[in-house]
Design a protein around this motif. Structure first.
Motif, PDB file in Angstrom:
ATOM      1  N   ALA A 277       0.844  -1.192   0.000  1.00 59.02           N
ATOM      2  CA  ALA A 277       0.000   0.000   0.000  1.00 59.02           C
ATOM      3  C   ALA A 277       0.880   1.244   0.000  1.00 59.02           C
ATOM      4  O   ALA A 277       1.952   1.269   0.608  1.00 59.02           O
ATOM      5  CB  ALA A 277      -0.907  -0.004   1.229  1.00 59.02           C
ATOM      6  N   ALA A 278       0.416   2.257  -0.703  1.00 63.57           N
ATOM      7  CA  ALA A 278       1.143   3.528  -0.744  1.00 63.57           C
ATOM      8  C   ALA A 278       1.065   4.224   0.607  1.00 63.57           C
ATOM      9  O   ALA A 278       0.115   4.025   1.370  1.00 63.57           O
ATOM     10  CB  ALA A 278       0.552   4.434  -1.816  1.00 63.57           C
ATOM     11  N   THR A 279       2.052   5.037   0.881  1.00 62.44           N
ATOM     12  CA  THR A 279       2.064   5.879   2.072  1.00 62.44           C
ATOM     13  C   THR A 279       2.075   7.338   1.611  1.00 62.44           C
ATOM     14  O   THR A 279       2.336   7.622   0.436  1.00 62.44           O
ATOM     15  CB  THR A 279       3.313   5.616   2.937  1.00 62.44           C
ATOM     16  N   PRO A 280       1.835   8.270   2.510  1.00 62.79           N
ATOM     17  CA  PRO A 280       1.900   9.684   2.116  1.00 62.79           C
ATOM     18  C   PRO A 280       3.245  10.070   1.492  1.00 62.79           C
ATOM     19  O   PRO A 280       3.286  10.958   0.641  1.00 62.79           O
ATOM     20  CB  PRO A 280       1.651  10.425   3.431  1.00 62.79           C
ATOM     21  N   ASP A 281       4.306   9.396   1.862  1.00 58.36           N
ATOM     22  CA  ASP A 281       5.621   9.704   1.296  1.00 58.36           C
ATOM     23  C   ASP A 281       5.749   9.305  -0.175  1.00 58.36           C
ATOM     24  O   ASP A 281       6.673   9.754  -0.854  1.00 58.36           O
ATOM     25  CB  ASP A 281       6.727   9.003   2.091  1.00 58.36           C
ATOM     26  N   ASP A 282       4.848   8.481  -0.674  1.00 59.00           N
ATOM     27  CA  ASP A 282       4.908   7.995  -2.054  1.00 59.00           C
ATOM     28  C   ASP A 282       4.179   8.884  -3.062  1.00 59.00           C
ATOM     29  O   ASP A 282       4.300   8.661  -4.267  1.00 59.00           O
ATOM     30  CB  ASP A 282       4.268   6.592  -2.149  1.00 59.00           C
ATOM     31  N   LEU A 283       3.441   9.863  -2.614  1.00 54.00           N
ATOM     32  CA  LEU A 283       2.501  10.563  -3.489  1.00 54.00           C
ATOM     33  C   LEU A 283       3.153  11.253  -4.679  1.00 54.00           C
ATOM     34  O   LEU A 283       2.668  11.137  -5.810  1.00 54.00           O
ATOM     35  CB  LEU A 283       1.657  11.546  -2.684  1.00 54.00           C
ATOM     36  N   ASP A 284       4.238  11.978  -4.464  1.00 51.26           N
ATOM     37  CA  ASP A 284       4.890  12.657  -5.588  1.00 51.26           C
ATOM     38  C   ASP A 284       5.438  11.652  -6.601  1.00 51.26           C
ATOM     39  O   ASP A 284       5.339  11.865  -7.810  1.00 51.26           O
ATOM     40  CB  ASP A 284       6.010  13.580  -5.091  1.00 51.26           C
ATOM     41  N   THR A 285       5.981  10.553  -6.108  1.00 48.52           N
ATOM     42  CA  THR A 285       6.494   9.505  -6.995  1.00 48.52           C
ATOM     43  C   THR A 285       5.365   8.898  -7.819  1.00 48.52           C
ATOM     44  O   THR A 285       5.520   8.667  -9.018  1.00 48.52           O
ATOM     45  CB  THR A 285       7.211   8.419  -6.168  1.00 48.52           C
ATOM     46  N   VAL A 286       4.227   8.658  -7.179  1.00 48.46           N
ATOM     47  CA  VAL A 286       3.076   8.085  -7.878  1.00 48.46           C
ATOM     48  C   VAL A 286       2.579   9.036  -8.959  1.00 48.46           C
ATOM     49  O   VAL A 286       2.324   8.623 -10.098  1.00 48.46           O
ATOM     50  CB  VAL A 286       1.948   7.731  -6.879  1.00 48.46           C
ATOM     51  N   LEU A 287       2.452  10.310  -8.646  1.00 48.73           N
ATOM     52  CA  LEU A 287       1.971  11.278  -9.631  1.00 48.73           C
ATOM     53  C   LEU A 287       2.914  11.369 -10.829  1.00 48.73           C
ATOM     54  O   LEU A 287       2.465  11.414 -11.977  1.00 48.73           O
ATOM     55  CB  LEU A 287       1.772  12.641  -8.977  1.00 48.73           C
ATOM     56  N   ALA A 288       4.202  11.364 -10.570  1.00 50.43           N
ATOM     57  CA  ALA A 288       5.175  11.387 -11.673  1.00 50.43           C
ATOM     58  C   ALA A 288       5.082  10.092 -12.486  1.00 50.43           C
ATOM     59  O   ALA A 288       5.164  10.113 -13.724  1.00 50.43           O
ATOM     60  CB  ALA A 288       6.587  11.575 -11.121  1.00 50.43           C
ATOM     61  N   PHE A 289       4.906   8.968 -11.810  1.00 49.79           N
ATOM     62  CA  PHE A 289       4.768   7.681 -12.494  1.00 49.79           C
ATOM     63  C   PHE A 289       3.558   7.690 -13.423  1.00 49.79           C
ATOM     64  O   PHE A 289       3.632   7.238 -14.568  1.00 49.79           O
ATOM     65  CB  PHE A 289       4.653   6.555 -11.457  1.00 49.79           C
ATOM     66  N   TRP A 290       2.422   8.191 -12.948  1.00 49.80           N
ATOM     67  CA  TRP A 290       1.219   8.219 -13.773  1.00 49.80           C
ATOM     68  C   TRP A 290       1.416   9.056 -15.026  1.00 49.80           C
ATOM     69  O   TRP A 290       0.865   8.738 -16.072  1.00 49.80           O
ATOM     70  CB  TRP A 290       0.030   8.728 -12.973  1.00 49.80           C
ATOM     71  N   LYS A 291       2.184  10.118 -14.942  1.00 50.70           N
ATOM     72  CA  LYS A 291       2.437  10.941 -16.133  1.00 50.70           C
ATOM     73  C   LYS A 291       3.163  10.129 -17.205  1.00 50.70           C
ATOM     74  O   LYS A 291       2.953  10.327 -18.393  1.00 50.70           O
ATOM     75  CB  LYS A 291       3.239  12.184 -15.771  1.00 50.70           C
ATOM     76  N   ALA A 292       4.016   9.212 -16.781  1.00 50.79           N
ATOM     77  CA  ALA A 292       4.786   8.406 -17.725  1.00 50.79           C
ATOM     78  C   ALA A 292       4.077   7.115 -18.128  1.00 50.79           C
ATOM     79  O   ALA A 292       4.259   6.634 -19.239  1.00 50.79           O
ATOM     80  CB  ALA A 292       6.144   8.062 -17.109  1.00 50.79           C
ATOM     81  N   ALA A 293       3.270   6.543 -17.239  1.00 47.68           N
ATOM     82  CA  ALA A 293       2.767   5.191 -17.459  1.00 47.68           C
ATOM     83  C   ALA A 293       1.266   5.076 -17.652  1.00 47.68           C
ATOM     84  O   ALA A 293       0.803   4.069 -18.185  1.00 47.68           O
ATOM     85  CB  ALA A 293       3.184   4.295 -16.291  1.00 47.68           C
TER      86      ALA A 293
ATOM     87  N   ALA B  40      -3.290  16.784  -3.791  1.00 48.36           N
ATOM     88  CA  ALA B  40      -4.395  16.838  -2.830  1.00 48.36           C
ATOM     89  C   ALA B  40      -5.355  15.665  -3.029  1.00 48.36           C
ATOM     90  O   ALA B  40      -5.824  15.069  -2.056  1.00 48.36           O
ATOM     91  CB  ALA B  40      -5.134  18.168  -2.953  1.00 48.36           C
ATOM     92  N   GLY B  41      -5.653  15.322  -4.285  1.00 49.98           N
ATOM     93  CA  GLY B  41      -6.567  14.227  -4.554  1.00 49.98           C
ATOM     94  C   GLY B  41      -6.033  12.887  -4.081  1.00 49.98           C
ATOM     95  O   GLY B  41      -6.743  12.107  -3.441  1.00 49.98           O
ATOM     96  N   VAL B  42      -4.781  12.615  -4.382  1.00 48.86           N
ATOM     97  CA  VAL B  42      -4.196  11.334  -3.983  1.00 48.86           C
ATOM     98  C   VAL B  42      -3.968  11.305  -2.467  1.00 48.86           C
ATOM     99  O   VAL B  42      -4.144  10.268  -1.829  1.00 48.86           O
ATOM    100  CB  VAL B  42      -2.892  11.059  -4.767  1.00 48.86           C
ATOM    101  N   GLN B  43      -3.636  12.432  -1.906  1.00 47.52           N
ATOM    102  CA  GLN B  43      -3.465  12.520  -0.447  1.00 47.52           C
ATOM    103  C   GLN B  43      -4.782  12.188   0.259  1.00 47.52           C
ATOM    104  O   GLN B  43      -4.784  11.445   1.258  1.00 47.52           O
ATOM    105  CB  GLN B  43      -2.991  13.914  -0.067  1.00 47.52           C
TER     106      GLN B  43
END
Length: 145
Positions: A8-24, A35-38
């Protein structure tokens, strides 16, 4: 290749996840911001599942359960890591979560134009339900409480 780890993702993962979605991920959503993912992770800390290999994010899926229905969003696998079982492993983890919570059927949001995704979802046992159409209304003009 190292073992795939799903967590499961943690709050520390949010920026990485958002950048990942832009690429994948195909397409964007009104909720594809910090804010939405948080809010998602704060409300349901087990909903956003991450697949990692060698500490690198290689896939995601949101497995949201509202107590009534099991919703799948943002199944995304790094373009260079596709067709290696990552998406299947994420869906299996999501489905296990749903069953554990009492869910009975999963539904997935899949873009009509994303033919590659259609093949992946069909291979995982999902099928479109042509009798339904998604209706939406953005709340962007409403102030948050």
């Amino acid at each position: 290749m190292s073992e795939l780890r799903i967590r499961a993702a943690t709050p520390d993962d949010l920026d990485t996840v958002l950048a990942f979605w832009k690429a994948a991920a195909e397409g964007t959503s009104i909720s594809d911001d910090h804010a939405g993912v948080q809010r998602l992770v704060a409300r349901d800390p087990e909903a956003l599942l991450l697949a990692e290999q060698n500490a690198e994010l290689v896939g995601t899926v949101i497995a949201g359960f509202d107590g009534w229905r099991c919703h799948l969003y943002r199944l995304a696998v790094h373009p260079q890591r596709r067709r290696q079982g990552i998406g299947s492993a994420l869906l299996a983890a999501a489905e296990e979560r749903f069953v554990r919570l009492g869910g009975r059927r999963g539904d997935a949001m899949v873009l009509n134009r994303n033919a590659t995704a259609h093949h992946a979802w069909r291979a995982a046992g999902y099928a479109p339900e042509e009798k339904w159409r998604r209706w939406v209304k953005p709340f962007a003009d409403r102030p948050a409480p």
